[in-house]
Design a protein around this motif. Structure first.
Motif, PDB file in Angstrom:
ATOM      1  N   ARG A 125       1.008  -1.542  -0.436  1.00 30.80           N
ATOM      2  CA  ARG A 125       0.364  -0.149  -0.154  1.00 30.80           C
ATOM      3  C   ARG A 125       0.893   0.681   0.516  1.00 30.80           C
ATOM      4  N   ASN A 126       1.592   1.018   0.839  1.00 32.39           N
ATOM      5  CA  ASN A 126       2.468   2.278   0.839  1.00 32.39           C
ATOM      6  C   ASN A 126       3.479   2.640  -1.001  1.00 32.39           C
ATOM      7  N   ARG A 127       3.626   1.671  -1.083  1.00 33.23           N
ATOM      8  CA  ARG A 127       4.723   1.681  -2.366  1.00 33.23           C
ATOM      9  C   ARG A 127       3.355   2.850  -3.183  1.00 33.23           C
ATOM     10  N   GLN A 128       2.693   1.547  -3.274  1.00 35.61           N
ATOM     11  CA  GLN A 128       1.289   2.325  -4.196  1.00 35.61           C
ATOM     12  C   GLN A 128       1.455   3.776  -4.286  1.00 35.61           C
ATOM     13  N   ASN A 129       1.276   4.406  -2.879  1.00 39.62           N
ATOM     14  CA  ASN A 129       1.027   5.902  -2.722  1.00 39.62           C
ATOM     15  C   ASN A 129       2.026   6.348  -3.513  1.00 39.62           C
ATOM     16  N   TYR A 130       3.089   5.814  -2.495  1.00 40.03           N
ATOM     17  CA  TYR A 130       4.373   6.511  -3.304  1.00 40.03           C
ATOM     18  C   TYR A 130       4.678   7.195  -4.760  1.00 40.03           C
ATOM     19  N   LEU A 131       4.176   5.766  -5.615  1.00 44.49           N
ATOM     20  CA  LEU A 131       3.921   5.740  -6.953  1.00 44.49           C
ATOM     21  C   LEU A 131       2.854   6.756  -7.364  1.00 44.49           C
ATOM     22  N   ALA A 132       1.662   6.775  -6.625  1.00 41.15           N
ATOM     23  CA  ALA A 132       0.812   7.915  -7.306  1.00 41.15           C
ATOM     24  C   ALA A 132       1.260   9.180  -6.715  1.00 41.15           C
ATOM     25  N   ALA A 133       1.577   9.317  -5.071  1.00 40.02           N
ATOM     26  CA  ALA A 133       1.921  10.222  -4.931  1.00 40.02           C
ATOM     27  C   ALA A 133       2.946  11.255  -6.201  1.00 40.02           C
ATOM     28  N   LEU A 134       4.015   9.949  -6.685  1.00 46.01           N
ATOM     29  CA  LEU A 134       5.311  10.639  -8.184  1.00 46.01           C
ATOM     30  C   LEU A 134       3.982  10.974  -9.262  1.00 46.01           C
ATOM     31  N   HIS A 135       3.385  10.370  -9.617  1.00 50.67           N
ATOM     32  CA  HIS A 135       2.356  10.312 -10.990  1.00 50.67           C
ATOM     33  C   HIS A 135       1.780  11.652 -10.798  1.00 50.67           C
ATOM     34  N   ALA A 136       0.998  12.204  -9.213  1.00 53.52           N
ATOM     35  CA  ALA A 136       0.706  13.222  -9.782  1.00 53.52           C
ATOM     36  C   ALA A 136       1.581  14.246  -8.859  1.00 53.52           C
ATOM     37  N   ARG A 137       3.019  14.242  -8.767  1.00 49.05           N
ATOM     38  CA  ARG A 137       3.827  15.077  -8.602  1.00 49.05           C
ATOM     39  C   ARG A 137       4.339  15.528 -10.073  1.00 49.05           C
ATOM     40  N   ALA A 138       4.268  14.383 -10.989  1.00 44.37           N
ATOM     41  CA  ALA A 138       4.980  14.669 -12.368  1.00 44.37           C
ATOM     42  C   ALA A 138       3.816  15.493 -12.961  1.00 44.37           C
ATOM     43  N   GLU A 139       2.724  15.579 -12.862  1.00 40.70           N
ATOM     44  CA  GLU A 139       1.921  15.619 -13.713  1.00 40.70           C
ATOM     45  C   GLU A 139       1.129  17.153 -13.321  1.00 40.70           C
ATOM     46  N   LEU A 140       1.591  17.413 -12.043  1.00 42.42           N
ATOM     47  CA  LEU A 140       1.481  19.033 -11.238  1.00 42.42           C
ATOM     48  C   LEU A 140       2.834  19.537 -11.908  1.00 42.42           C
ATOM     49  N   ALA A 141       3.883  18.832 -12.166  1.00 41.25           N
ATOM     50  CA  ALA A 141       5.289  19.405 -13.208  1.00 41.25           C
ATOM     51  C   ALA A 141       4.783  20.254 -14.337  1.00 41.25           C
ATOM     52  N   GLU A 142       4.355  18.753 -14.690  1.00 42.91           N
ATOM     53  CA  GLU A 142       3.853  19.870 -16.443  1.00 42.91           C
ATOM     54  C   GLU A 142       3.066  20.460 -16.540  1.00 42.91           C
ATOM     55  N   ARG A 143       2.020  20.127 -15.886  1.00 42.05           N
ATOM     56  CA  ARG A 143       1.358  21.719 -15.733  1.00 42.05           C
ATOM     57  C   ARG A 143       1.652  22.658 -15.537  1.00 42.05           C
ATOM     58  N   THR A 144       2.681  22.645 -14.498  1.00 44.02           N
ATOM     59  CA  THR A 144       3.248  24.169 -14.075  1.00 44.02           C
ATOM     60  C   THR A 144       4.063  24.786 -14.978  1.00 44.02           C
ATOM     61  N   ARG A 145       4.745  23.930 -15.720  1.00 41.29           N
ATOM     62  CA  ARG A 145       6.046  23.970 -16.431  1.00 41.29           C
ATOM     63  C   ARG A 145       5.160  24.606 -17.827  1.00 41.29           C
ATOM     64  N   GLU A 146       3.983  23.983 -18.313  1.00 39.02           N
ATOM     65  CA  GLU A 146       3.639  24.741 -19.520  1.00 39.02           C
ATOM     66  C   GLU A 146       3.361  26.215 -18.915  1.00 39.02           C
ATOM     67  N   ASP A 147       2.238  25.927 -17.852  1.00 39.88           N
ATOM     68  CA  ASP A 147       1.535  27.443 -16.932  1.00 39.88           C
ATOM     69  C   ASP A 147       2.553  28.417 -16.837  1.00 39.88           C
ATOM     70  N   GLU A 148       3.578  27.873 -16.879  1.00 42.13           N
ATOM     71  CA  GLU A 148       5.050  29.355 -16.093  1.00 42.13           C
ATOM     72  C   GLU A 148       4.987  29.193 -18.110  1.00 42.13           C
ATOM     73  N   ALA A 149       5.868  28.231 -18.739  1.00 44.81           N
ATOM     74  CA  ALA A 149       6.097  28.809 -20.248  1.00 44.81           C
ATOM     75  C   ALA A 149       4.535  29.761 -20.803  1.00 44.81           C
ATOM     76  N   ARG A 150       3.927  29.640 -20.776  1.00 47.92           N
ATOM     77  CA  ARG A 150       2.393  30.647 -21.202  1.00 47.92           C
ATOM     78  C   ARG A 150       2.567  31.936 -20.485  1.00 47.92           C
ATOM     79  N   GLN A 151       3.238  31.627 -19.049  1.00 49.17           N
ATOM     80  CA  GLN A 151       3.186  33.433 -18.928  1.00 49.17           C
ATOM     81  C   GLN A 151       4.340  33.518 -19.225  1.00 49.17           C
ATOM     82  N   ARG A 152       5.452  33.328 -19.365  1.00 53.99           N
ATOM     83  CA  ARG A 152       6.816  33.581 -20.293  1.00 53.99           C
ATOM     84  C   ARG A 152       6.899  34.757 -20.897  1.00 53.99           C
TER      85      ARG A 152
END
Length: 411
Positions: free
Chosen positions: A163-190
């Protein structure tokens, strides 16, 4: 290849459940044929034929595992109850006969909240330990009993780790998606900020040179009839004004061209070019006075360009809206601030042209000046003066700190 094999059980979960149920049922039935022998080479031996009762109970417990994802608590209760009945029938409760209970404990820990799993696991282990005494009361602790309890506890621990490993992988996946969205938003803002910056530069360049060229052309047309010699000099200045405008436009637009990245550009203007700027307005007929208070200190490139552009835009507005009004440019250096003021003595103007106040700055020129000041940590005030004319005042930081002390603000 490794990733494909690791995802295979998840993609074929029903097949895995059926195979596990058949395997556990067979092992539990086989365990009903075994008994412990005494002696130096003690170990389980086959002493009887398979028990139909054990087969039926193990089949019920194993079939219940097919619903372990939907009803893990019920499945654990059924598997534990079957183990208890097997012990009550006089058969040994071993790892083989309690295999379904171990799988149920794992399922409970994986798909139910951890608190429930931590409570249910030792309860199931205690119940099966007590049921093992139905077969043989002494000795109290045997290797088989310890193995059953340890197996259940290990199954619970393994479920928590999974369960802990699944939660960890889910958190990594969510963090990667957030980072991708943040990069896109930052690029648009720039991109948006760069568009605003280029638009501001183009506005300042075009507005300044066009206003100056208009004033020079009007003066030349007036002098052409009475003083043609002076008119010729004014036309020469007009040619210089348009040439300077073309050079600055080329330098600004050249930033947008990849193939011109190595081309030499005009130096970025700053306060060191302020005398040339004032001289250009004076040649167009404006009367300008310059005063410097305090010891001049170097500014950052951004603040230096901002101060120059604000003076340029303010004088351009005077040319466009106040006619031949005289203007005063003041530079006040304090400990942390440079205060730049441009004041003209022109008449009061209509509200739709110059009705801006400190709390309501409108018009592209004033908006651009305000944005420039804020971008370098400063602030800008613009508004009509009580006795006529218009005043633009900006405070720019001299040091890296964007927030100056109150005592350093000058009016």
């Amino acid at each position: 290849m490794t990733m494909e094999w690791s995802s295979w059980p998840r993609r074929h979960g029903r097949f895995v459940d059926v195979f596990t149920a058949i395997l556990l049922c067979g092992l539990a039935t086989y365990s009903s044929m075994l008994a412990q022998q005494n002696g130096e080479t003690a170990g389980p031996i086959i002493v009887r034929s398979p028990s139909p009762a054990v087969f039926a109970l193990s089949a019920v417990a194993s079939l219940a595992l097919l619903w372990r994802r939907q009803y893990p608590r019920t499945v654990l209760a059924v598997a534990t109850g079957c183990g208890v009945v097997i012990g009550a029938l006089g058969f040994e409760v071993s790892v083989l006969s309690a295999g379904a209970a171990m799988v149920a404990v794992y399922s409970l820990g994986l798909w139910v909240d951890p608190r429930t799993a931590k409570i249910a696991t030792p309860i199931a282990a205690g119940i099966l330990l007590i049921a093992s005494y139905f077969h043989q009361l002494s000795p109290i602790l045997t290797g088989g009993r310890i193995t059953v309890v340890a197996g259940l506890l290990v199954a619970g621990a393994l479920a928590e780790a999974t369960r802990n490993r699944q939660n960890y992988l889910a958190a990594l996946h969510a963090r990667a998606e957030l980072a991708e969205r943040t990069r896109e938003d930052e690029a648009r803002q720039r991109v948006s900020e760069e568009r605003v910056r280029i638009a501001r530069e183009l506005h300042d360049i075009v507005a300044h040179h066009m206003a100056l060229a208009h004033a020079q052309a009007s003066t030349a047309a007036y002098l052409l009839r009475s003083q043609p010699d002076q008119a010729q000099g004014m036309l020469d200045q007009l040619a210089g004004t348009t040439s300077a405008a073309l050079r600055e436009l080329k330098a600004t637009v050249g930033l947008l061209r990849d193939d011109d990245s190595d081309a030499p550009l005009e130096p970025t203007p700053g306060l060191d070019q302020l005398p040339e700027l004032l001289a250009a307005f004076e040649r167009a007929g404006m009367v300008i006075s310059l005063s410097v208070t305090g010891e001049p200190r170097p500014l950052s490139p951004g603040a230096d360009l901002t101060a120059y552009r604000i003076v340029q835009e303010a004088l351009t507005n005077v040319t466009k809206h106040a006619g031949n009004a005289a203007a005063t440019v003041r530079l006040v250096y304090s400990r942390q601030l440079l205060t730049v003021s441009v004041v003209d003595d022109g008449p009061a103007l209509p509200d739709h042209v110059r009705g801006e106040t400190d709390s309501n700055i409108t018009g592209y020129g004033l908006i651009g000046m305000n944005e420039r000041a804020v971008s370098v940590g400063g602030q800008l005030h613009a508004g009509r003066r009580p006795d006529g004319g218009f005043e633009v005042t900006t405070e720019l930081p001299l040091g890296p700190a964007p927030t100056p002390d109150t005592e350093d603000r000058t009016s």
